[in-house]
Design a protein around this motif. Sequence first.
Motif, PDB file in Angstrom:
ATOM      1  N   UNK A   1      45.577 127.171 -10.311  1.00  0.00           N
ATOM      2  CA  UNK A   1      44.950 126.890  -9.016  1.00  0.00           C
ATOM      3  C   UNK A   1      43.427 126.835  -9.107  1.00  0.00           C
ATOM      4  N   UNK A   2      42.880 127.301 -10.217  1.00  0.00           N
ATOM      5  CA  UNK A   2      41.429 127.229 -10.440  1.00  0.00           C
ATOM      6  C   UNK A   2      41.054 126.153 -11.457  1.00  0.00           C
ATOM      7  N   UNK A   3      42.038 125.415 -11.956  1.00  0.00           N
ATOM      8  CA  UNK A   3      41.820 124.540 -13.107  1.00  0.00           C
ATOM      9  C   UNK A   3      41.517 123.104 -12.717  1.00  0.00           C
ATOM     10  N   UNK A   4      40.728 122.455 -13.576  1.00  0.00           N
ATOM     11  CA  UNK A   4      40.441 121.025 -13.457  1.00  0.00           C
ATOM     12  C   UNK A   4      41.273 120.276 -14.497  1.00  0.00           C
ATOM     13  N   UNK A   5      42.018 119.284 -14.049  1.00  0.00           N
ATOM     14  CA  UNK A   5      42.947 118.522 -14.901  1.00  0.00           C
ATOM     15  C   UNK A   5      42.491 117.075 -14.979  1.00  0.00           C
ATOM     16  N   UNK A   6      42.387 116.547 -16.192  1.00  0.00           N
ATOM     17  CA  UNK A   6      41.954 115.162 -16.396  1.00  0.00           C
ATOM     18  C   UNK A   6      43.059 114.361 -17.072  1.00  0.00           C
ATOM     19  N   UNK A   7      43.100 113.077 -16.763  1.00  0.00           N
ATOM     20  CA  UNK A   7      44.135 112.197 -17.308  1.00  0.00           C
ATOM     21  C   UNK A   7      43.569 110.785 -17.401  1.00  0.00           C
ATOM     22  N   UNK A   8      44.412 109.836 -17.871  1.00  0.00           N
ATOM     23  CA  UNK A   8      43.938 108.459 -18.009  1.00  0.00           C
ATOM     24  C   UNK A   8      44.492 107.542 -16.927  1.00  0.00           C
ATOM     25  N   UNK A   9      45.800 107.599 -16.698  1.00  0.00           N
ATOM     26  CA  UNK A   9      46.408 106.727 -15.690  1.00  0.00           C
ATOM     27  C   UNK A   9      47.757 107.296 -15.294  1.00  0.00           C
ATOM     28  N   UNK A  10      48.374 106.702 -14.298  1.00  0.00           N
ATOM     29  CA  UNK A  10      49.687 107.147 -13.826  1.00  0.00           C
ATOM     30  C   UNK A  10      50.841 106.381 -14.459  1.00  0.00           C
ATOM     31  N   UNK A  11      50.615 105.145 -14.867  1.00  0.00           N
ATOM     32  CA  UNK A  11      51.711 104.260 -15.256  1.00  0.00           C
ATOM     33  C   UNK A  11      52.521 104.792 -16.434  1.00  0.00           C
ATOM     34  N   UNK A  12      51.861 105.357 -17.429  1.00  0.00           N
ATOM     35  CA  UNK A  12      52.587 105.855 -18.591  1.00  0.00           C
ATOM     36  C   UNK A  12      53.529 106.997 -18.248  1.00  0.00           C
ATOM     37  N   UNK A  13      53.095 107.875 -17.357  1.00  0.00           N
ATOM     38  CA  UNK A  13      53.950 108.981 -16.933  1.00  0.00           C
ATOM     39  C   UNK A  13      55.173 108.460 -16.186  1.00  0.00           C
ATOM     40  N   UNK A  14      54.960 107.437 -15.377  1.00  0.00           N
ATOM     41  CA  UNK A  14      56.079 106.855 -14.632  1.00  0.00           C
ATOM     42  C   UNK A  14      57.076 106.204 -15.574  1.00  0.00           C
ATOM     43  N   UNK A  15      56.573 105.471 -16.573  1.00  0.00           N
ATOM     44  CA  UNK A  15      57.454 104.784 -17.522  1.00  0.00           C
ATOM     45  C   UNK A  15      58.317 105.768 -18.298  1.00  0.00           C
TER      46      UNK A  15
END
Length: 266
Positions: free
Chosen positions: A158-172
Motif C-alpha cells: 500500500x506504500x509501494x510504487x509499481x512501474x510497468x511497460x504496457x497492459x497488452x502483454x499481461x492480457x495476452x
Amino acid sequence: MPDYLDDLRLAHVLADAADAATMARFKALDLKVETKPDMTPVSEADKAAEELIRGQLQRARPRDAILGEEYGVEGTGPRRWVIDPIDGTKNYVRGVPVWATLISLMEAGEGGYQPVVGVVSAPALNRRWWAAQGHGAFTGRSLSSASRIHVSRVGKLTDASFAYSSLSGWEEQGRLNGFLDLTREVWRTRAYGDFWPYMMVAEGSVDLCAEPELSLWDMAANAIIVTEAGGTFTGLDGRPGPHSGNAVASNGLLHDELLGYLNQRY
C-alpha cells in the motif's frame, strides 16, 4: 574470485562509443527504420551501435562470445557479452528520450550463464547506471563521478510504487486481472517502460516493476544492477536471473507478494 573491474571499464568505453553513435542519429529526419520479422522496428542506429560494440569487443576481448539483438550470437566459451544496442527503439524512432544501450558480461557457472557486469547508458536522459558482481551498483556519468545506489526499504504494497511497460502483454498471457488487482493495491503506478523502471528500482525511487515477455538482452544488464543494489530480480516463475523470458524486479521485501498477484490466472 574475479573482480571484473577491467571488464566494467571496458563496458563504459563501449557505452561511450554507442552513445556517440546513437545520439548522432537521434531525431534525424532521414533516419532509416525497418520492420523485423517479429514486427518490431529496427533503425540504422540500432545496427550501427551493435556493429560498433562488436568491433571493439573483437579487438579487446577476442576470446569472448557476443550475443546481440540485431546480429545474434558469435563465438563460444565461458564468457559472453550480451548487447541491446537500443532498448526502446520505438521511443528512439519517435523522438522520445527514454531509450538506452544495454551491455552485460555473462559468465558460465553452475546455474548456467549469469550476468557479472552490467552497464545501462541512456544518453538522451543524460543518465548511466552500472554494476559489477560484488562491487555494488552505481549511477553517474563516469566511473570517477558516481554515486552508489540502493533499493528502497518500503515494506508494504500500500506504500509501494509499481512501474510497468504496457497492459497488452499481461492480457495476452491471461494475467491481466492479477495485474489490475496489484495496481489497485499499491500506492502508485506509472508506465515508464523498457529499462527505466529497473533502474529506478535499483536506485530506490520505484519499489516494483515487471514485464511479461522479454529477451535475454533486455534483462541481463538490468538484472545485475538491480541485484547489486540490494534488490531481487527473477522471472514470473521465481527463478533468479534473466533467463525466464519475462522479468519481475523489486526491493526484495515485496517480491513474493508481487509474484503472487502477477501469477493469478482467471
